[in-house]
Design an enzyme around this catalytic site. Sequence first.
Site, PDB file in Angstrom:
ATOM      1  N   ASN A   9      65.137  66.441  25.571  1.00  0.00           N
ATOM      2  CA  ASN A   9      65.216  65.751  24.327  1.00  0.00           C
ATOM      3  C   ASN A   9      63.811  66.222  23.686  1.00  0.00           C
ATOM      4  O   ASN A   9      62.826  65.829  24.021  1.00  0.00           O
ATOM      5  CB  ASN A   9      65.487  64.358  24.449  1.00  0.00           C
ATOM      6  CG  ASN A   9      65.200  63.661  23.012  1.00  0.00           C
ATOM      7  OD1 ASN A   9      64.954  64.284  21.965  1.00  0.00           O
ATOM      8  ND2 ASN A   9      65.161  62.472  23.167  1.00  0.00           N
ATOM      9  N   TRP A  10      63.860  67.211  23.017  1.00  0.00           N
ATOM     10  CA  TRP A  10      62.417  67.679  22.454  1.00  0.00           C
ATOM     11  C   TRP A  10      61.771  66.783  21.381  1.00  0.00           C
ATOM     12  O   TRP A  10      60.529  66.965  21.078  1.00  0.00           O
ATOM     13  CB  TRP A  10      62.625  69.240  22.039  1.00  0.00           C
ATOM     14  CG  TRP A  10      62.688  70.253  23.020  1.00  0.00           C
ATOM     15  CD1 TRP A  10      62.639  69.994  24.422  1.00  0.00           C
ATOM     16  CD2 TRP A  10      63.123  71.738  22.642  1.00  0.00           C
ATOM     17  NE1 TRP A  10      62.852  71.208  25.070  1.00  0.00           N
ATOM     18  CE2 TRP A  10      62.890  72.263  24.156  1.00  0.00           C
ATOM     19  CE3 TRP A  10      63.337  72.095  21.662  1.00  0.00           C
ATOM     20  CZ2 TRP A  10      63.421  73.457  24.236  1.00  0.00           C
ATOM     21  CZ3 TRP A  10      63.450  73.772  21.736  1.00  0.00           C
ATOM     22  CH2 TRP A  10      63.579  74.290  23.050  1.00  0.00           C
ATOM     23  N   LYS A  11      62.657  65.714  20.922  1.00  0.00           N
ATOM     24  CA  LYS A  11      61.649  64.972  19.992  1.00  0.00           C
ATOM     25  C   LYS A  11      61.442  65.833  18.879  1.00  0.00           C
ATOM     26  O   LYS A  11      61.815  66.997  18.517  1.00  0.00           O
ATOM     27  CB  LYS A  11      61.118  64.144  20.604  1.00  0.00           C
ATOM     28  CG  LYS A  11      61.631  63.380  21.785  1.00  0.00           C
ATOM     29  CD  LYS A  11      60.836  62.145  22.210  1.00  0.00           C
ATOM     30  CE  LYS A  11      61.616  61.619  23.376  1.00  0.00           C
ATOM     31  NZ  LYS A  11      61.102  60.293  23.887  1.00  0.00           N
ATOM     32  N   HIS A  94      69.398  56.883  19.957  1.00  0.00           N
ATOM     33  CA  HIS A  94      68.201  57.094  20.889  1.00  0.00           C
ATOM     34  C   HIS A  94      67.407  55.652  20.412  1.00  0.00           C
ATOM     35  O   HIS A  94      67.402  55.424  19.262  1.00  0.00           O
ATOM     36  CB  HIS A  94      67.358  58.317  20.545  1.00  0.00           C
ATOM     37  CG  HIS A  94      66.384  58.375  21.681  1.00  0.00           C
ATOM     38  ND1 HIS A  94      64.951  57.658  21.471  1.00  0.00           N
ATOM     39  CD2 HIS A  94      66.218  59.244  22.783  1.00  0.00           C
ATOM     40  CE1 HIS A  94      64.313  57.961  22.710  1.00  0.00           C
ATOM     41  NE2 HIS A  94      64.951  58.847  23.200  1.00  0.00           N
ATOM     42  N   GLU A  96      64.335  55.281  19.990  1.00  0.00           N
ATOM     43  CA  GLU A  96      63.598  55.353  19.138  1.00  0.00           C
ATOM     44  C   GLU A  96      64.072  55.373  17.588  1.00  0.00           C
ATOM     45  O   GLU A  96      63.284  54.852  16.825  1.00  0.00           O
ATOM     46  CB  GLU A  96      62.653  56.819  19.248  1.00  0.00           C
ATOM     47  CG  GLU A  96      61.627  56.899  20.294  1.00  0.00           C
ATOM     48  CD  GLU A  96      61.371  58.203  21.088  1.00  0.00           C
ATOM     49  OE1 GLU A  96      61.892  59.162  20.273  1.00  0.00           O
ATOM     50  OE2 GLU A  96      60.860  58.034  22.188  1.00  0.00           O
ATOM     51  N   GLU A 166      68.547  54.554  29.008  1.00  0.00           N
ATOM     52  CA  GLU A 166      67.350  54.730  28.894  1.00  0.00           C
ATOM     53  C   GLU A 166      66.562  53.522  28.716  1.00  0.00           C
ATOM     54  O   GLU A 166      66.469  52.836  27.665  1.00  0.00           O
ATOM     55  CB  GLU A 166      66.943  55.680  27.813  1.00  0.00           C
ATOM     56  CG  GLU A 166      67.526  56.938  27.840  1.00  0.00           C
ATOM     57  CD  GLU A 166      66.825  58.086  27.164  1.00  0.00           C
ATOM     58  OE1 GLU A 166      66.344  58.948  27.783  1.00  0.00           O
ATOM     59  OE2 GLU A 166      66.647  57.930  25.943  1.00  0.00           O
ATOM     60  N   GLY A 172      58.519  57.680  27.932  1.00  0.00           N
ATOM     61  CA  GLY A 172      57.179  58.524  27.765  1.00  0.00           C
ATOM     62  C   GLY A 172      56.088  57.326  28.249  1.00  0.00           C
ATOM     63  O   GLY A 172      54.919  57.539  27.662  1.00  0.00           O
ATOM     64  N   SER A 212      61.043  58.945  31.586  1.00  0.00           N
ATOM     65  CA  SER A 212      60.058  59.717  32.445  1.00  0.00           C
ATOM     66  C   SER A 212      60.677  60.480  33.691  1.00  0.00           C
ATOM     67  O   SER A 212      59.887  60.317  34.659  1.00  0.00           O
ATOM     68  CB  SER A 212      58.953  58.689  33.006  1.00  0.00           C
ATOM     69  OG  SER A 212      58.238  57.846  31.849  1.00  0.00           O
ATOM     70  N   GLY A 233      62.580  63.767  27.977  1.00  0.00           N
ATOM     71  CA  GLY A 233      61.729  64.199  26.979  1.00  0.00           C
ATOM     72  C   GLY A 233      60.492  65.128  27.235  1.00  0.00           C
ATOM     73  O   GLY A 233      60.904  66.289  27.603  1.00  0.00           O
ATOM     74  N   GLY A 234      59.464  64.419  27.736  1.00  0.00           N
ATOM     75  CA  GLY A 234      58.114  65.409  28.074  1.00  0.00           C
ATOM     76  C   GLY A 234      58.309  66.423  28.980  1.00  0.00           C
ATOM     77  O   GLY A 234      57.950  67.470  28.629  1.00  0.00           O
TER      78      GLY A 234
HETATM   79  P1  PGA Z   1      60.610  60.784  28.351  1.00  0.00           P
HETATM   80  O1  PGA Z   1      61.784  60.720  27.163  1.00  0.00           O
HETATM   81  O2  PGA Z   1      61.188  61.783  29.381  1.00  0.00           O
HETATM   82  O3  PGA Z   1      59.416  61.545  27.778  1.00  0.00           O
HETATM   83  O4  PGA Z   1      60.400  59.319  28.863  1.00  0.00           O
HETATM   84  C1  PGA Z   1      63.018  60.420  27.609  1.00  0.00           C
HETATM   85  C2  PGA Z   1      63.750  60.227  26.314  1.00  0.00           C
HETATM   86  O5  PGA Z   1      63.275  59.396  25.422  1.00  0.00           O
HETATM   87  O6  PGA Z   1      64.913  60.705  26.127  1.00  0.00           O
END
Ligand code: PGA
Length: 252
Positions: A9-11, A94, A96, A166, A172, A212, A233-234
């Site tokens: 997930n590159w956001k 998600h 967010e 999640e 994050g 994470s 994500g990251g």
């Molecule tokens: P993260 O993000 O791996 O950077 O914690 C995961 C996500 O939000 O899908």
Amino acid sequence: MRKPIIAGNWKMHKTRDEALQFVYSVNMKVPSKEYVESVVCAQSPVLRDLVKRQGDNLRIGAQNMHYLDSGAYTGEISAPLLEDVGVSYVIIGHSERRAYYNETDAAINKKLHQAFRYGITPILCVGESLETREAGETDAFVKKQVVADLKGLGSEQVKELVIAYEPIWAIGTGKTATAEMANDTIKAIRNVVRDLYDEETADTMRIQYGGSVKPANVDELLSMSDIDGALVGGASLDPDSFLVLVNAAVKK
Ligand code: PGA
């Protein structure tokens, strides 16, 4: 046997050049789709470019979508357009988006129906806040989300759906749920699906862990009985790191 799925997930990261560079560098190296589904979910303006260049074993996903076909909804993205550009997956709900854009379970439910109408596989995100976890209400909270989000879907659809569990406090932050904690909540989600549908649906549907995930913890997480992959994500932004993650899933 459920096939593992690793989704990046590159956001709101990567320019067009950076996104293309990533795809060029991982295309020939991602393991066969026979063993693992490898996906990256990018920002909308670059989706078509990435789909055109995806190799046999890589698939492209979007990060959000509206539940209507078209209309006066400035800034939104429609499922017909995503289908048209050849996107295979879409992240729905998600945390967010739930937090910053007030996405409700009712809207998320409509989005899931819409994704299936257009043949796009949804990755539905659920998960609790730290407050909920500390109050010991995690299972009840995610159950409520799953029941509301899946409303009206048939078992054939739910078998195709991917759920990403999640915990919000692990996204994050560098804090990962312990593998046991993640597995327990994922089992609880599977039980909800078992109660709503049947044994076969619950055993077929894939549930990822997200929050994470990185090369250093992916093996332990994927070694758990009910964790069928990861939403990342990251650690999905760097090609080498992404490759470690997808290769870890082959061993599952
Ligand atoms: P993260 O993000 O791996 O950077 O914690 C995961 C996500 O939000 O899908």
